[in-house]
Design a protein around this motif. Sequence first.
Motif, PDB file in Angstrom:
ATOM      1  N   GLU A 308      -6.266  20.536 -29.649  1.00 14.89           N
ATOM      2  CA  GLU A 308      -7.265  21.587 -29.471  1.00 14.89           C
ATOM      3  C   GLU A 308      -8.583  20.607 -29.219  1.00 14.89           C
ATOM      4  O   GLU A 308      -8.939  19.274 -29.905  1.00 14.89           O
ATOM      5  N   CYS A 309      -9.236  21.165 -28.329  1.00 11.56           N
ATOM      6  CA  CYS A 309     -10.579  20.385 -27.985  1.00 11.56           C
ATOM      7  C   CYS A 309     -11.760  21.050 -29.220  1.00 11.56           C
ATOM      8  O   CYS A 309     -11.885  22.013 -29.345  1.00 11.56           O
ATOM      9  N   PRO A 310     -12.085  20.065 -29.846  1.00 11.70           N
ATOM     10  CA  PRO A 310     -13.265  20.274 -31.051  1.00 11.70           C
ATOM     11  C   PRO A 310     -14.614  20.882 -30.210  1.00 11.70           C
ATOM     12  O   PRO A 310     -15.208  21.658 -31.247  1.00 11.70           O
ATOM     13  N   LYS A 311     -14.723  20.878 -29.197  1.00 13.51           N
ATOM     14  CA  LYS A 311     -15.947  21.272 -28.665  1.00 13.51           C
ATOM     15  C   LYS A 311     -15.821  22.716 -28.066  1.00 13.51           C
ATOM     16  O   LYS A 311     -16.509  23.630 -28.371  1.00 13.51           O
ATOM     17  N   CYS A 312     -14.844  22.930 -27.133  1.00 12.42           N
ATOM     18  CA  CYS A 312     -14.785  24.172 -26.454  1.00 12.42           C
ATOM     19  C   CYS A 312     -13.409  24.942 -26.814  1.00 12.42           C
ATOM     20  O   CYS A 312     -13.125  25.939 -26.512  1.00 12.42           O
ATOM     21  N   HIS A 313     -12.765  24.471 -27.758  1.00 15.02           N
ATOM     22  CA  HIS A 313     -11.465  24.888 -28.467  1.00 15.02           C
ATOM     23  C   HIS A 313     -10.343  25.066 -27.519  1.00 15.02           C
ATOM     24  O   HIS A 313      -9.468  26.245 -27.598  1.00 15.02           O
ATOM     25  N   LYS A 327      -9.041  13.590 -24.069  1.00 15.29           N
ATOM     26  CA  LYS A 327      -9.724  14.213 -22.846  1.00 15.29           C
ATOM     27  C   LYS A 327      -9.787  15.318 -22.720  1.00 15.29           C
ATOM     28  O   LYS A 327      -8.608  15.951 -22.144  1.00 15.29           O
ATOM     29  N   CYS A 328     -10.529  16.353 -22.745  1.00 12.29           N
ATOM     30  CA  CYS A 328     -10.320  17.976 -22.536  1.00 12.29           C
ATOM     31  C   CYS A 328     -10.279  18.260 -21.115  1.00 12.29           C
ATOM     32  O   CYS A 328     -11.143  17.815 -20.449  1.00 12.29           O
ATOM     33  N   THR A 329      -9.364  19.005 -20.726  1.00  8.07           N
ATOM     34  CA  THR A 329      -9.182  19.354 -19.398  1.00  8.07           C
ATOM     35  C   THR A 329     -10.320  20.367 -19.080  1.00  8.07           C
ATOM     36  O   THR A 329     -10.389  20.717 -17.804  1.00  8.07           O
ATOM     37  N   GLU A 330     -10.837  21.152 -19.949  1.00  8.87           N
ATOM     38  CA  GLU A 330     -11.825  22.135 -19.563  1.00  8.87           C
ATOM     39  C   GLU A 330     -13.188  21.616 -19.372  1.00  8.87           C
ATOM     40  O   GLU A 330     -13.637  21.631 -18.536  1.00  8.87           O
ATOM     41  N   CYS A 331     -13.656  21.007 -20.735  1.00 12.46           N
ATOM     42  CA  CYS A 331     -15.047  20.411 -20.818  1.00 12.46           C
ATOM     43  C   CYS A 331     -15.438  19.083 -20.454  1.00 12.46           C
ATOM     44  O   CYS A 331     -16.427  18.554 -20.509  1.00 12.46           O
ATOM     45  N   GLY A 332     -14.128  18.502 -20.685  1.00 11.45           N
ATOM     46  CA  GLY A 332     -14.197  16.740 -20.397  1.00 11.45           C
ATOM     47  C   GLY A 332     -14.613  15.934 -21.461  1.00 11.45           C
ATOM     48  O   GLY A 332     -14.882  14.695 -21.458  1.00 11.45           O
TER      49      GLY A 332
HETATM   50 ZN    ZN Z   1     -13.276  21.061 -24.247  1.00  5.06          ZN
END
Ligand code: ZN
Length: 373
Positions: A308-313, A327-332
């Motif tokens: 899970e991305c801690p920034k954008c979930h 590395k988040c695939t959504e927000c980078g």
């Molecule tokens: Zn993210």
Amino acid sequence: MLQALPVKLETSGDEKALLLATMKKYNEAANFLAEQAFRLKIANKVELQKRFYYQLREQFNLSAQFAVRVISKVVEAYKKDKRIKPVFRELGAIQYDQRNLSWKGLDRVSMITLKGRIKLRTRIGEYQKSRADRIRGQADLIYRKGEFYLIAVVDAPEQSEFDPVGAIGVDLGIENIATDSDGQVFRGETIEKARKRYNSLRARLQKKSTRSAKRHLKKMSGREKRFKRDINHVISKAIVSKAKGTIRAIALEDLSGIRSRATVIGRKQQRDRHSKWSFRQLRAFVEYKAKRDGVPVKFVDPKNTSRECPKCHNIDARNRRTRNHFKCTECGYEAMADHVAACNIAARAAVNQPIVAPLFSAVTSPLALAVGS
Ligand SMILES: [Zn+2]
């Protein structure tokens, strides 16, 4: 809660020789008595005492107290399984109690030996000193690596839990043994090196399967176990004292989470490393020390903590491209993977159990102050 407190003894050459001789005699007497108990099938203390007390005293030159302790030691061991004759190590522990050992604070101790009482100084730290008033009568004398220690029993009160301000998330070992949500990594080259050394040595010995290789393996597993135990003590202590010092709770995943996540990653080697590190023990140490220090521990659902991305979930297996890198695939958003997992664990603890006490009152409550100081 009772706690074992090791206290190192300062001994001159003569004193050391006397303690060694006492230890040997004590265990020799225990082995002699075990032989008799086994032969006669007697596991009753009174009966053994009646028959062998005087012989123990005369033949082994034991004081009255030692003779009684030897009888208890043998009965305890023999009672467990009467089909087996107990065997005691030449330098096995001596059990002392308030009748044959007395403390003067924790700095000095007076104890019975083969040649009467001797007084010894101890080498102890401040922490141990602070526990002196809670010391109980009994202590085991042990010999390790050329030094004598008394393992004293102290009564450590549990502290009531403080109201935490947030939580430290702790991720147990994908790449590192432990990583917390502050980004602190508990690893060490020494750990990694020792782990490799043990693994390769073990592999070599396992191939051999001779008797001496087996003996060697057994010895090594004891040494390895002690090494892991020491490391787990150091890590758990660091985590708990940090939580205490910053008035935070400790958040952990369920143990089952470690295994299943390792399987998902699908690296057999990685999985081996997990199962071989004693995480169960590390967690038990964290819980024990936390309880002792009044630090709350919270458990969270381990599902997807590493994805899970801690920034954008955003939850996506591709967020974790390698073992180390997230590395988040959504927000980078990018970070060290274990750190991301630890942050998610911390965040889940906050969501699961909302902290109602406002920051101000938690910091100024007398309990929190006492704990933080
Ligand atoms: Zn993210």
